[in-house]
Design a protein around this motif. Structure first.
Motif, PDB file in Angstrom:
ATOM      1  N   SER A 147     -34.629  36.772  12.277  1.00 25.52           N
ATOM      2  CA  SER A 147     -35.362  38.203  11.565  1.00 25.52           C
ATOM      3  C   SER A 147     -34.612  39.151  11.919  1.00 25.52           C
ATOM      4  O   SER A 147     -34.534  39.566  13.324  1.00 25.52           O
ATOM      5  CB  SER A 147     -36.989  38.221  12.017  1.00 25.52           C
ATOM      6  OG  SER A 147     -37.269  39.494  11.685  1.00 25.52           O
ATOM      7  N   SER A 148     -34.203  40.237  11.029  1.00 28.19           N
ATOM      8  CA  SER A 148     -33.147  41.156  11.324  1.00 28.19           C
ATOM      9  C   SER A 148     -33.916  42.106  11.470  1.00 28.19           C
ATOM     10  O   SER A 148     -35.174  42.534  10.719  1.00 28.19           O
ATOM     11  CB  SER A 148     -32.143  41.361  10.434  1.00 28.19           C
ATOM     12  OG  SER A 148     -31.469  42.337  10.789  1.00 28.19           O
ATOM     13  N   ASP A 149     -33.651  43.202  12.580  1.00 28.27           N
ATOM     14  CA  ASP A 149     -34.349  44.534  12.772  1.00 28.27           C
ATOM     15  C   ASP A 149     -33.633  45.780  12.497  1.00 28.27           C
ATOM     16  O   ASP A 149     -33.829  46.741  13.169  1.00 28.27           O
ATOM     17  CB  ASP A 149     -34.948  44.472  14.352  1.00 28.27           C
ATOM     18  CG  ASP A 149     -35.842  45.481  14.548  1.00 28.27           C
ATOM     19  OD1 ASP A 149     -36.731  45.786  13.572  1.00 28.27           O
ATOM     20  OD2 ASP A 149     -36.245  45.823  15.548  1.00 28.27           O
ATOM     21  N   LEU A 156     -40.825  45.157  14.775  1.00 24.26           N
ATOM     22  CA  LEU A 156     -40.737  44.011  15.199  1.00 24.26           C
ATOM     23  C   LEU A 156     -41.163  44.124  16.620  1.00 24.26           C
ATOM     24  O   LEU A 156     -40.277  44.828  17.256  1.00 24.26           O
ATOM     25  CB  LEU A 156     -39.546  43.188  14.875  1.00 24.26           C
ATOM     26  CG  LEU A 156     -39.435  41.697  15.194  1.00 24.26           C
ATOM     27  CD1 LEU A 156     -40.560  40.896  14.596  1.00 24.26           C
ATOM     28  CD2 LEU A 156     -38.176  41.301  14.876  1.00 24.26           C
ATOM     29  N   ASP A 169     -31.022  40.938  16.170  1.00 24.11           N
ATOM     30  CA  ASP A 169     -31.660  39.850  15.403  1.00 24.11           C
ATOM     31  C   ASP A 169     -32.539  39.141  16.677  1.00 24.11           C
ATOM     32  O   ASP A 169     -32.173  38.926  17.657  1.00 24.11           O
ATOM     33  CB  ASP A 169     -30.801  39.039  15.090  1.00 24.11           C
ATOM     34  CG  ASP A 169     -29.837  39.702  13.889  1.00 24.11           C
ATOM     35  OD1 ASP A 169     -30.231  40.634  13.128  1.00 24.11           O
ATOM     36  OD2 ASP A 169     -28.596  39.191  13.944  1.00 24.11           O
ATOM     37  N   VAL A 172     -36.811  33.229  14.805  1.00 29.66           N
ATOM     38  CA  VAL A 172     -38.374  32.990  15.050  1.00 29.66           C
ATOM     39  C   VAL A 172     -38.705  31.596  14.596  1.00 29.66           C
ATOM     40  O   VAL A 172     -38.022  30.849  13.846  1.00 29.66           O
ATOM     41  CB  VAL A 172     -39.082  33.878  13.511  1.00 29.66           C
ATOM     42  CG1 VAL A 172     -40.439  33.604  13.425  1.00 29.66           C
ATOM     43  CG2 VAL A 172     -38.503  35.294  13.758  1.00 29.66           C
ATOM     44  N   GLY A 195     -40.752  34.518  18.751  1.00 28.64           N
ATOM     45  CA  GLY A 195     -39.649  34.820  18.546  1.00 28.64           C
ATOM     46  C   GLY A 195     -38.908  35.048  19.948  1.00 28.64           C
ATOM     47  O   GLY A 195     -39.328  35.237  21.019  1.00 28.64           O
TER      48      GLY A 195
END
Length: 198
Positions: A147-149, A156, A169, A172, A195
């Motif tokens: 999951s990229s932030d 996130l 990143d 997850v 995560g």
């Protein structure tokens, strides 16, 4: 004419004999009613005990599943690195992966099937909540990817370890844990998402 007249004493004696039969019948009816009430009360108590036992067994199964969830979180924290992500496959060792570790979309859809929780498809926690009385909980982990932030640091939030906001990143994982109670029929399944920044 020979009329026999009863004395008052004899008349009272006859009344008493007649009444003692009626008293016996009334006493038997009251005894029957009290027996039915007592039996009904004991049935209610037995039903309440069964219900209490089922609720307790349900709580034990939930606690066991939570222990499995903690074991899975510990497994991810201690063992999952960028180098070990290739171990996530179809949950078995046949594809070169590790038991209980599934790639994205490979976790079985029906998590209540017994085959999901066999020793060849799931991991076991290190211990049970009650030694030798409750089965050791199982867990499986599915790698859902990264999951990229980028550009939205507040979107996130990784809970735990200081509840810091993530930067970059995060891998997850979907964790599913199953616990059983004292009865082999009582089970609870918990699904959680974990995560980890790798």
């Amino acid at each position: 004419s020979h009329t026999k007249s009863l004395t008052e004493k004899e008349a009272n004696e006859m009344k008493r004999q007649h009444q003692s039969g009626a008293v016996l019948i009334v006493s038997l009816i009251l005894l029957l009613v009290l027996t039915i009430i007592g039996f009904s009360g004991s049935q209610t108590v037995l039903m309440q005990e069964k219900m209490t036992s089922a609720v307790q067994d349900s709580h034990l199964a939930l606690q066991s599943a939570e222990l499995g969830l903690k074991a899975a979180e510990k497994y991810i924290a201690d063992n999952v690195t960028k180098d070990t992500l290739d171990e996530f496959g179809d949950g078995t060792v046949t594809d070169g992966g590790a038991i209980g570790l599934y790639g994205k979309g490979q976790l079985p859809s029906n998590l209540f099937e017994d085959t999901v929780w066999q020793a060849t498809n799931s991991k076991l926690a290190a211990k049970s909540i009650i030694k030798d009385d409750i089965a050791v909980p199982n867990y499986v982990i599915e790698n859902l990817g990264v999951s990229s932030d980028e550009g939205n640091n507040a979107a996130l939030n990784i809970v735990g370890y200081g509840e810091t906001k993530s930067v970059g990143d995060v891998s997850v994982f979907k964790v599913v844990a199953r616990g059983k109670g004292r009865s082999s029929e009582t089970e609870r399944v918990i699904v959680a998402y974990v995560g980890k920044r790798l």
